[in-house]
Design an enzyme around this catalytic site. Sequence first.
Site, PDB file in Angstrom:
ATOM      1  CG  HIS A  60     -13.852 -56.241 -62.377  1.00 41.12           C
ATOM      2  ND1 HIS A  60     -15.188 -56.466 -62.124  1.00 41.12           N
ATOM      3  CD2 HIS A  60     -13.160 -57.189 -61.701  1.00 41.12           C
ATOM      4  CE1 HIS A  60     -15.308 -57.517 -61.317  1.00 41.12           C
ATOM      5  NE2 HIS A  60     -14.085 -57.975 -61.043  1.00 41.12           N
ATOM      6  CD  GLU A  62     -16.047 -54.288 -67.390  1.00 40.08           C
ATOM      7  OE1 GLU A  62     -15.125 -54.591 -66.598  1.00 40.08           O
ATOM      8  OE2 GLU A  62     -16.909 -55.093 -67.772  1.00 40.08           O
ATOM      9  CB  CYS A  90     -19.716 -56.772 -62.279  1.00 40.10           C
ATOM     10  SG  CYS A  90     -18.426 -55.769 -61.513  1.00 40.10           S
ATOM     11  CB  CYS A  93     -17.538 -52.285 -63.599  1.00 41.56           C
ATOM     12  SG  CYS A  93     -16.080 -53.284 -63.237  1.00 41.56           S
TER      13      CYS A  93
END
Length: 154
Positions: A60, A62, A90, A93
């Site tokens: 991801h 982030e 999420c 992250c």
Amino acid sequence: MSSTDFDSFAHEQHMRTAFELAQEAADRGDEPFGSVLVRDDTVLMSDSNRVNTAGDIRRHPELHLAYRACEEYSPAVREEMVMYTSTEPCPMCAGGMVTAGFGRVIYSVSSDEIATFTESTPGVRSRAILGDSSDVIGGLLNDEGRQLHADYDW
Ligand SMILES: [Zn+2]
């Protein structure tokens, strides 16, 4: 300008860069998520989702930016950073971002909204994880952010 004068940053410009990254991810076969890391109103790092193409659930944007920032910058410098991210981080992250300690996090589409697009159960909200370490602000350019997901074949 003070490096932590976050309010004067070009918020919409940075968020649109995150949207472009999200679209690039979708175009190459990943899910449509993008993020940039900004200090002194300048983009230092950017990334987009690579879970499918890298075969790595951790990719991801982030979390990857949190990892890279911890490799390259001191905690004091990370406090002077703002992450602009196309969708709310999420819980995975957000956990990594607590360690990174960015001063502010700005997202467009909320985790509740993305759950509607993906027909999944809404996750723990990022503010619940990040709230003690970063200012968390949502809903920037929300219509444009939502359009990325409306256009994607969830
Ligand atoms: Zn994530």
